[in-house]
Design a protein around this motif. Structure first.
Motif, PDB file in Angstrom:
ATOM      1  N   ALA A   1      -3.238  31.937   2.359  1.00  0.00           N
ATOM      2  CA  ALA A   1      -3.029  32.872   1.256  1.00  0.00           C
ATOM      3  C   ALA A   1      -3.698  34.214   1.546  1.00  0.00           C
ATOM      4  O   ALA A   1      -3.130  35.278   1.255  1.00  0.00           O
ATOM      5  N   THR A   2      -4.881  34.185   2.125  1.00  0.00           N
ATOM      6  CA  THR A   2      -5.575  35.426   2.473  1.00  0.00           C
ATOM      7  C   THR A   2      -4.805  36.192   3.538  1.00  0.00           C
ATOM      8  O   THR A   2      -4.664  37.410   3.462  1.00  0.00           O
ATOM      9  N   PHE A   3      -4.283  35.467   4.518  1.00  0.00           N
ATOM     10  CA  PHE A   3      -3.541  36.098   5.604  1.00  0.00           C
ATOM     11  C   PHE A   3      -2.229  36.712   5.115  1.00  0.00           C
ATOM     12  O   PHE A   3      -1.858  37.808   5.522  1.00  0.00           O
ATOM     13  N   THR A   4      -1.524  36.011   4.247  1.00  0.00           N
ATOM     14  CA  THR A   4      -0.220  36.486   3.804  1.00  0.00           C
ATOM     15  C   THR A   4      -0.287  37.513   2.684  1.00  0.00           C
ATOM     16  O   THR A   4       0.688  38.199   2.412  1.00  0.00           O
ATOM     17  N   SER A   5      -1.437  37.625   2.023  1.00  0.00           N
ATOM     18  CA  SER A   5      -1.627  38.603   0.951  1.00  0.00           C
ATOM     19  C   SER A   5      -2.906  39.401   1.198  1.00  0.00           C
ATOM     20  O   SER A   5      -3.849  39.328   0.400  1.00  0.00           O
ATOM     21  N   PRO A   6      -2.974  40.162   2.290  1.00  0.00           N
ATOM     22  CA  PRO A   6      -4.230  40.829   2.667  1.00  0.00           C
ATOM     23  C   PRO A   6      -4.680  41.943   1.732  1.00  0.00           C
ATOM     24  O   PRO A   6      -5.803  42.386   1.809  1.00  0.00           O
ATOM     25  N   MET A   7      -3.820  42.373   0.831  1.00  0.00           N
ATOM     26  CA  MET A   7      -4.207  43.461  -0.085  1.00  0.00           C
ATOM     27  C   MET A   7      -4.923  42.952  -1.316  1.00  0.00           C
ATOM     28  O   MET A   7      -5.427  43.707  -2.100  1.00  0.00           O
ATOM     29  N   SER A   8      -4.967  41.628  -1.488  1.00  0.00           N
ATOM     30  CA  SER A   8      -5.627  41.039  -2.657  1.00  0.00           C
ATOM     31  C   SER A   8      -7.121  41.166  -2.575  1.00  0.00           C
ATOM     32  O   SER A   8      -7.709  41.117  -1.556  1.00  0.00           O
TER      33      SER A   8
ATOM     34  N   MET B   1     -15.632  34.714   6.697  1.00  0.00           N
ATOM     35  CA  MET B   1     -14.519  34.478   7.606  1.00  0.00           C
ATOM     36  C   MET B   1     -13.201  34.941   6.978  1.00  0.00           C
ATOM     37  O   MET B   1     -12.370  35.569   7.639  1.00  0.00           O
ATOM     38  N   LEU B   2     -13.024  34.666   5.681  1.00  0.00           N
ATOM     39  CA  LEU B   2     -11.806  35.114   5.002  1.00  0.00           C
ATOM     40  C   LEU B   2     -11.672  36.633   5.048  1.00  0.00           C
ATOM     41  O   LEU B   2     -10.562  37.153   5.203  1.00  0.00           O
ATOM     42  N   GLU B   3     -12.771  37.336   4.932  1.00  0.00           N
ATOM     43  CA  GLU B   3     -12.715  38.794   4.996  1.00  0.00           C
ATOM     44  C   GLU B   3     -12.227  39.249   6.371  1.00  0.00           C
ATOM     45  O   GLU B   3     -11.444  40.188   6.477  1.00  0.00           O
ATOM     46  N   LEU B   4     -12.657  38.583   7.429  1.00  0.00           N
ATOM     47  CA  LEU B   4     -12.165  38.930   8.771  1.00  0.00           C
ATOM     48  C   LEU B   4     -10.677  38.611   8.911  1.00  0.00           C
ATOM     49  O   LEU B   4      -9.934  39.370   9.528  1.00  0.00           O
ATOM     50  N   VAL B   5     -10.257  37.497   8.356  1.00  0.00           N
ATOM     51  CA  VAL B   5      -8.831  37.149   8.367  1.00  0.00           C
ATOM     52  C   VAL B   5      -8.046  38.244   7.651  1.00  0.00           C
ATOM     53  O   VAL B   5      -7.009  38.712   8.139  1.00  0.00           O
ATOM     54  N   ARG B   6      -8.549  38.689   6.516  1.00  0.00           N
ATOM     55  CA  ARG B   6      -7.903  39.759   5.743  1.00  0.00           C
ATOM     56  C   ARG B   6      -7.809  41.043   6.567  1.00  0.00           C
ATOM     57  O   ARG B   6      -6.761  41.689   6.631  1.00  0.00           O
TER      58      ARG B   6
ATOM     59  N   SER C   1      -9.607  29.595  15.733  1.00  0.00           N
ATOM     60  CA  SER C   1     -10.655  29.218  16.694  1.00  0.00           C
ATOM     61  C   SER C   1     -11.151  30.437  17.463  1.00  0.00           C
ATOM     62  O   SER C   1     -12.356  30.599  17.679  1.00  0.00           O
ATOM     63  N   GLU C   2     -10.246  31.313  17.855  1.00  0.00           N
ATOM     64  CA  GLU C   2     -10.627  32.524  18.579  1.00  0.00           C
ATOM     65  C   GLU C   2     -11.437  33.464  17.688  1.00  0.00           C
ATOM     66  O   GLU C   2     -12.442  34.033  18.121  1.00  0.00           O
ATOM     67  N   LEU C   3     -11.016  33.625  16.451  1.00  0.00           N
ATOM     68  CA  LEU C   3     -11.743  34.462  15.506  1.00  0.00           C
ATOM     69  C   LEU C   3     -13.180  33.958  15.332  1.00  0.00           C
ATOM     70  O   LEU C   3     -14.125  34.744  15.345  1.00  0.00           O
ATOM     71  N   LEU C   4     -13.342  32.648  15.227  1.00  0.00           N
ATOM     72  CA  LEU C   4     -14.673  32.065  15.055  1.00  0.00           C
ATOM     73  C   LEU C   4     -15.522  32.229  16.316  1.00  0.00           C
ATOM     74  O   LEU C   4     -16.713  32.519  16.227  1.00  0.00           O
TER      75      LEU C   4
END
Length: 63
Positions: A56-63, A20-25, A5-8
């Motif tokens: 999955a994006t958060f836990t594997s940010p190098m993907s 949004m996934l890119e920012l999470v990464r 929610s804060e990120l958004l």
């Protein structure tokens, strides 16, 4: 902790779930250790399995 929610709120110019996934990464790479998917992303392209994809994006940010 990274709250979805804060990120958004801080990035209201986001246009898609993928953006949004890119920012999470990026935040995961920067050292965030915990994630709270406390809200559903408001994008038209948000998939039904959005929570799993964000995690999955958060836990594997190098993907």
């Amino acid at each position: 902790m990274l709250w979805l929610s804060e990120l958004l709120m801080q990035n209201q110019d986001l246009q898609s779930f993928e953006e949004m996934l890119e920012l999470v990464r990026e935040r995961a790479r920067a050292g965030e250790r915990f994630l709270s998917s406390d809200v559903k992303p408001p994008f038209p392209d948000t998939p039904p399995d959005w929570e799993e994809r964000v995690e999955a994006t958060f836990t594997s940010p190098m993907s």
